[in-house]
Write a protein that holds these residues in place. Sequence first.
Motif, short mmCIF file in Angstrom:
data_model
loop_
_atom_site.label_atom_id
_atom_site.label_comp_id
_atom_site.label_asym_id
_atom_site.label_seq_id
_atom_site.Cartn_x
_atom_site.Cartn_y
_atom_site.Cartn_z
N ALA A 1 -6.37 -5.65 4.40
CA ALA A 1 -5.05 -5.37 4.96
C ALA A 1 -4.18 -4.69 3.90
N HIS A 2 -3.09 -4.11 4.39
CA HIS A 2 -2.10 -3.50 3.51
C HIS A 2 -0.77 -4.21 3.76
N ALA A 3 -0.34 -5.01 2.77
CA ALA A 3 0.92 -5.74 2.89
C ALA A 3 2.07 -4.84 2.46
N HIS A 4 3.11 -4.79 3.29
CA HIS A 4 4.25 -3.93 2.97
C HIS A 4 5.03 -4.46 1.78
N VAL B 1 0.79 -3.64 -1.14
CA VAL B 1 -0.24 -4.45 -1.79
C VAL B 1 -1.51 -4.46 -0.95
N PRO B 2 -2.66 -4.04 -1.51
CA PRO B 2 -3.93 -4.18 -0.78
C PRO B 2 -4.43 -5.61 -0.89
N LEU B 3 -4.86 -6.18 0.23
CA LEU B 3 -5.39 -7.54 0.27
C LEU B 3 -6.82 -7.51 0.81
N GLN B 4 -7.66 -8.35 0.24
CA GLN B 4 -9.04 -8.44 0.72
C GLN B 4 -9.58 -9.85 0.51
N LEU C 1 -3.26 -4.52 9.48
CA LEU C 1 -4.67 -4.89 9.39
C LEU C 1 -5.51 -3.62 9.33
N ILE C 2 -6.35 -3.52 8.29
CA ILE C 2 -7.20 -2.34 8.14
C ILE C 2 -8.59 -2.61 8.71
#
Length: 215
Positions: free
Chosen positions: A9-12, A164-167, A208-209
């Motif tokens: 995901a990419h958090a704003h 922020v990229p999250l994984q 959500l990516i």
Amino acid sequence: MFDTFLFRAHAHRLTGGFPGNPRLIDAWLASNKAPADAADQAAQQLAIRQEFNPEDTHTTIFWRAPDGSPEYESRAMKAAIKEAANILGSTASRSGVLDVKNFRSKLAERVFVDPRIGGCPIICGCGETHQPGDILHLTERPIQVMTMQGPRTSLKAVEYATDVPLQFNIRILRDGIVKETHLRTILEYLQDGGLGADRSQGSGTFDLIDFEQIA
């Protein structure tokens, strides 16, 4: 035993919610108000922050890895999933959002977020270079606090990061009670409900990516 899904995901914007001042962590532990499952981890943070001491008592920051780098913890991601399950599950009888009775407790026993220890490194997308132990960004806002002299207005400083990229890997017990469709519904809700601290201030929303099965 488990189906494993990759969550990306990419958090704003993410905001830290852990006490930034080691003395405040120490007081929190001494007051016996720290949850039992957080006490040891809070004590570890004291050791990590020997040279990290924000002066402002009302500063909240991200969890720190042993090298001082900020992380969004796996357990925080699990907590967000459980909270969303509780909210959506409470409406099941009316709207059928989630169709499993006592869904939150069932999910807690069947859904796990990896890595088990630590979490996802927080990399701020602002293009600036940060060293372990650095504060990413700080912003202040007024808060109401209760003191011995009554209510007072104070300033709360919070550490935040943008873009922020999250994984994470999310594992679901393969017994048919918690399904992929349930997790997709929860993640759809969390995109607007948010992750982490200061969600009432609009923090924690994300795009959500990917949510795809990898094992």
